[in-house]
Write a protein that holds these residues in place. Structure first.
Motif: not given
Ligand code: B12
Lengths: 211, 353
Positions: A151, A175, A146-148, A98-99
């Motif tokens: 990925l 990340p 976010m890291l997830p 959401f960023h």
């Protein structure tokens, strides 16, 4: 860096919108709009991007500089202007997160540098792959925080391969800044450490793809 | 003679050398893994988090308990909602302030009326009942200056700061009341200290001059009203140019980033604040045991001497995707190389300049 670029950069960093407008009007008396963009706006934004990474300039300044330049370029070079750069069909998206701020900054830097691109907003993998295929996108810029989400880029790249389409994927966001091997791990073609690097990379690819 | 985690931590914060470097591995969602629960289920009951924290503390021999759930839980109190994902932190699902005009009538919500915050308080009470004064319990409050990124979005917040100073001040007033109440409620429930997350103040986000008139001004209005010690955390944003200014706000600890040199930070801190950091939590996901050990030794070599240092990662939360093996390796390395007087440092630094 020449004096004109240095002066323009200083105006941007101090968020002097009016000063920046005047500098551009002044430059336009001697140069074409596209020259002004390539020789003043883009180098100044590049300098600011590098300075952010070195910890010398803050994000608020990067963000506001992009916005000021985007508006300036919009005024001198409307979207339909034939002088807008010939470029491969490009799009930018925030993947899963959401960023939206990273995307917002890169988008305005791209436009301030004379590029046109689709803004897909926020999307998840399925919707993104579908849209890219439907729009025949050749350069996709993905921003995450976010890291997830970072990925998940691996899934996006895998799906393009399966579909047999060549889409160059350029990634960016926190990340990737903290782990400089991550972009390769997820199968991206490149990563940009700041918005100005995105402009340089797409510019380079553009020439390659035209050739 | 071995010290309790509390004694060890207090010695380090007093800029003295304890028996070993305190290990502040701030773990959150890993508790769900310990309990075999989804992250959403884990955070739905205080009992889970109490049990999860105690297990993590034992397993990784950490020197603190962490009552933090996730940042968005504060925005829930303001009417926001949270989105849970399977393998990472819950996220704030959207802005609660959709137009700047809403700020004019904004009222800070009561802590007692917020279910999520109530669970955090229950967690602190439960932990306190189990450990008493032997282990520090760390609570969290997002700074009034950083909270608006979740309340309204980062770009619209920057626009507000630059274009509408009066409304910005009005928002700060409402947020300050909320943060002070929230921090003090946690202290009253048994928290030892409050971690004040303020990454928008970091020089990654704003330049120092702006910090002085905004984030620092807010910290000066908040921290003296918090009835206990605070740690100011920049969530892996940079601090070097403002480290002295942060110390001037009266905070005891600063959380520092892997993007900056720990030895330089330690020198700049000058015994005025203790440092917490700065292992790279993102890279940590793929560290081998050797890499983990190396990172731990490097951090201790740069900042361990003379106390004033808590070893941890650099963001204030270890990502869920970091495997247990890496955490065990960090814990073992901290135990082995963190013993004072750290007489291995000089020889090691010759080989690892
Ligand atoms: C400020 C901050 C906060 C603030 C505001 C966050 C927000 N935006 O919502 C607060 C305190 C609220 C916060 C909270 C959280 N945070 Co935070 N936060 C940060 C911090 C310091 C800056 C983030 C930011 O917004 N930067 C602004 C953007 C614009 O910067 P950027 O993405 O790097 O973009 C630049 C470049 O990367 C590049 N770029 C970006 N996109 C692209 C795309 C392309 C194609 C290219 C070429 C370039 C490019 O250009 C941009 C400008 O130069 C970072 C750490 C850091 N040092 O970056 C952590 C960080 C983002 N947070 C993180 C986390 C986990 C959280 C929380 C989930 C914690 C929790 N458990 O609750 C919450 C989530 C809050 C929410 N929204 O629900 C992690 C995310 C990674 C991870 N571990 O998964 C980070 C990276 C910290 C870390 N080192 O681990 N956070």
């Amino acid at each position: 860096m020449n004096d004109q670029v240095r002066a323009f950069r200083a105006l941007l960093e101090s968020l002097d919108r009016v000063g920046a407008e005047n500098a551009i009007s002044q430059a336009l008396t001697a140069m074409t709009p596209i020259q002004v963009i390539d020789q003043i706006v883009v180098p100044a934004l590049e300098e600011i991007g590098r300075a952010w990474e070195a910890g010398e300039v803050a994000l608020s300044q990067v963000y506001m500089s992009g916005r000021i330049c985007e508006a300036l370029v919009e005024a001198v070079l409307p979207p339909s202007d034939p002088d807008r750069k010939h470029q491969p069909r490009s799009a930018i998206v925030t993947l899963s997160d959401f960023h939206m701020m990273g995307k917002r900054i890169v988008y305005s830097h791209m436009r301030a540098s004379g590029f046109e691109l689709f803004d897909y907003g926020r999307m998840d993998v399925d919707e993104l792959v579908e849209r890219v295929l439907a729009d025949k996108i050749r350069v996709l810029m993905i921003s995450v925080l976010m890291l997830p989400s970072a990925l998940k880029v691996a899934e996006v790249c895998r799906r393009f391969k399966e579909a047999g389409v060549v889409v160059r994927v350029i990634v960016g966001g926190a990340p990737f800044l903290f782990d400089d091997k991550l972009w390769r791990e997820v199968g991206a073609d490149a990563m940009g450490r700041n918005a100005a690097e995105a402009v340089a990379l797409v510019g380079g690819w553009m020439q390659e793809m035209e050739a | 003679m071995s010290m309790t985690p509390m004694q060890r931590t207090l010695a380090a914060l007093g800029h003295r050398e304890p028996d070993r470097v305190p290990l502040f591995l701030l773990l959150t969602e890993h508790g769900a893994r310990e309990l075999g629960l989804s992250i959403e289920a884990y955070f739905s009951r205080a009992e889970n988090v109490i049990e999860g924290q105690l297990r993590l503390h034992r397993k990784y021999r950490t020197d603190c308990l962490y009552a933090f759930y996730y940042a968005a839980i504060e925005v829930e109190a303001w009417g926001g909602s949270t989105l849970f994902i399977e393998n990472g932190p819950p996220l704030c699902a959207g802005p609660v302030i959709r137009s700047p005009a809403q700020i004019d009538s904004l009222q800070p919500p009561a802590i007692a009326g917020a279910a999520g915050l109530g669970r955090v308080l229950d967690t602190i009470r439960g932990l306190k009942a189990r450990v008493g004064d032997t282990v520090p319990i760390v609570g969290v409050a997002i700074s009034p200056f950083s909270l608006p990124v979740m309340q309204m979005g980062f770009d619209r917040y920057l626009d507000l700061i630059f274009d509408q100073p009066a409304r910005f001040e009005r928002l700060m007033q409402a947020n300050i009341e909320f943060t002070v109440e929230w921090a003090n409620a946690q202290l009253a429930a048994g928290a030892t200290a409050i971690c004040y997350f303020d990454p928008v103040s970091s020089t990654t986000s704003i330049p120092r001059e702006l910090y002085l008139s905004t984030g620092m001004d807010v910290a000066r209005r908040v921290l003296p009203r918090i009835k206990g010690p605070t740690a100011t955390h920049m969530a892996s944003g940079r601090v070097m140019p403002i480290l002295g200014d942060i110390a001037d706000t009266g905070t005891a600890i600063v959380g520092v980033s892997a993007l900056e040199d720990l030895a330089e930070l330690k020198a700049a801190a000058h015994g005025r604040v203790a440092l917490l950091g700065n292992l790279n939590g993102i890279e940590m996901r793929r560290w081998s045991a050797e890499q983990a050990e190396f990172a731990v030794r490097r951090a201790i070599a740069k900042a361990g001497r003379g106390g004033g240092f808590l070893l941890g990662e650099n963001h204030g939360e270890v990502p869920y995707l970091v495997p247990d093996e890496v955490l065990l390796a960090i814990s073992a390395a901290a135990e082995r190389w963190g013993r004072y007087p750290l007489d291995w440092i000089e020889a090691w630094q010759k080989d690892n300049p």
